[in-house]
Design a protein around this motif. Sequence first.
Motif: not given
Length: 835
Positions: A743-755
């Motif tokens: 879940i932590v990985s998913f959350t961080v990746a989701f927040l960084a998806r627009k880089l």
Amino acid sequence: MSHLIFLLSELSFQMHPSEEEINAHLMVPKFYQHIMALAFAIKEINEFPNILHNTTIGLHIDDSYYNARMTYRTTLELLFKSPHFLPNYKCGSRTHLMGVIGGLRSDTSSQMADVLGRYKIPQFSYGSFHPAVNDHIGFPSFYRMVPNESLQYQGIVQLLLHFKWKWIGLMSFDDDGGQHFLQTIEAMLSENGICSAFTNKVPANIRILEMGDMNKYILESIPIFRDSKANVIVIYGKTSNLRWLAAIIFGIKESLAGNLYYNAKAPFGKVWITTAQIDLALFLFQRNWDIQVFHGAISFTIPSKDIPGFQTFVQSMSPTQSKGDGFIKDFWEQAFDCFVTNSGGSTDIDGACTGEERLEDLPAQFFQLKMTGHSYSIYNAVYAVVHALRVKYSASSNHRKIESRGKLHSWQVEPWQLHSLLRNNPLNNTVGDKIMFNEHGEFVAGFDVTNIVTFPNNSYVRIKVGRLDPQAAPDKALTINEEKLQWHRDLSQVPPFSLCNDKCYPGYSRKKKEGMKFCCYDCYPCPEEMISTQEDLDYCTRCPEDHFPNNRRDHCIPKIQSFLSFEDTLGITLTSLALLFALITTLMLAVFIKQRDTPIVKANNRSLTYLLLASILLCFLCALLFIGQPKKITCLLRQTAFGIIFSIAVSSVLAKTITVVVAFMASKPGNIFRKWVGKRLAHSVVLCCSLVQVAVCALWLGFSPPFPDLDSHSVYGEIIIECNEGSVTMFYCVLGYMGFLAIVSFTVAFLARKLPDSFNEAKFITFSMLVFCSVWLSFVPTYLSTKGKYMVAVEVFSILSSGSGLLSCIFTPKCYIIVFRPDLNKKEQLIRRIH
């Protein structure tokens, strides 16, 4: 003796009983043999003077007429008869009375004992006896020439149990003896799981030839016998019971035939069980009665043997040559249905006896040449008295005074002096049978079990088919030779069933019907996991842990051992998938290693890529630990290896995501995250996150490690060989921590998806974590709802699904560029995409 039935009128108390009119009489011809057995025994003893040292014994026979008044009177006449009958006074010369034999019926024996017991005169009953005289203390002069009736009751119960007859009818006279029998046998039947379907009581005061009373009893009895499901009827009491029964069956056959005329084909088959007191003996007017209804009857009889010379003695008897026999005329007339003329009279008169009649021509229900059990008891009673006299004479030989005629003085031997000699001096009779009384005055012997076999000419024979031995163990006292048994011809099945309802067969248990006797029950199938292996069981039983019921639930069969095997179709499929994914992962790893210096590999942190691919490869391979028979080592490794390896994989994904974010933020001038860029951060994230899972697994293995176990309850018919997790809490802690990382990985990746794309793996990581979380969230309810090897299959499938999700979402696009679009794997292309 009891041979004649006088039809006496009721007492009016208006004249002396001796002056009252005596109507016509009936005789039971078969019982005349009892008289002949007594006469033969006396004749045999007197022909051997050495038995009593030239002392002659005599006999005097009186009939009880089956009437209490006559029984008491004739008993008193034996003691006190003189020109004037004065009870309790001896007047004039009288032969000395040493013993009395009688009677055949229990009421006769009891009435005689009332008189003879007061004078201590030995009395020998050769038939049934009243329960009251069973007390040898109250009746010390009473001896029984038949075995104790309690042995016969035991034999009846054992016979019923032998053939599994649980629903029977009872028939007896409505007198004290009949009541005692019913009370005793009912209790014994209940103790052995047997019930009485009905109880038919013959009225004790019913009078022969009084058609109103007779018809009333017969008509009331017909539906009882006809409509009952009981195929076995136990008959106790007197010989007349069979005559009443024959009349009832005659009425039943008429009702079954459906018309007023007798139809011999109307079926009515039963098994009749008779006691030793009952003999198949008929009156003259019953000569034409069909005795086929008694074919197959089973009887307890008094044992007898052929006495040498007895049949010759019987055949020599005739009404013209037998002097001093006051019974032979009546016997001859009623046995041969003729009348005996006076001496010297003409025999040409119609209906007169010719003198050519032969006893051997009579059917067995009217007379037998062979000595019956009752006659044999009379014969033995005579020898018992004579043996006691002989012992007494021998003991007092030095004090005897013999008259000139060789007679013993009456005062020298009194009847009461014989009691101790009768009890303590057993003897063997002329055929070697031992005659002995126990402390209760009972003859020590058993019973024969005989089978009545009838013939078309309306005759019958008794065939010995068993033995009731009092010396044997209680459960082995009765022996039956079933091969010799013949059954009633109207029975549809032999041996027949005699049950309140059909049997409850194996696989069923019985439940008592409300409001009915305990032998009546309904049958219910055994519940799941329970069986009944025998008929008519009250309860079903569980199979052992390693067995389960078959479909009919009548026996247990071994459970099949079950686990996710490499040979199963499901096991083969999962193994093939695991190896295929492992091969694909290996190829991808090889590609990345070979292309390690290309921009796309270097731009995504090569060390983390190698670590992630290696951990995914191990994930696929650790799935193989779940397939195959669980062992101690595999149980210890499978969950812990799975938890640690997946934690490393998810930690690597988390490290990649953090690396992307930090790299983007560090690209801005003066940003503090610039110093975190590099391998150190990624390695620290992987190491720290993985060590937590290692610590959890170490605690699990240290305090409650998994172990091989057998589960015989989860899946019907199978024993599941499984790994018991030891601690379910620790198992879900491992899953929970792994889910937390995902879940932590998913959350961080989701927040960084627009880089920017050149730096961005976050989109692929987001999709991979979405797949990963979806798989394991659906895993929990699916895992809990499945049983046996399918639980293991669900976990293996989840491992393969989540691993393949990581592999495909993160690495498939890169492999596509490296292998199929190498023109895009250049630094210029990456820089151009930035701008």
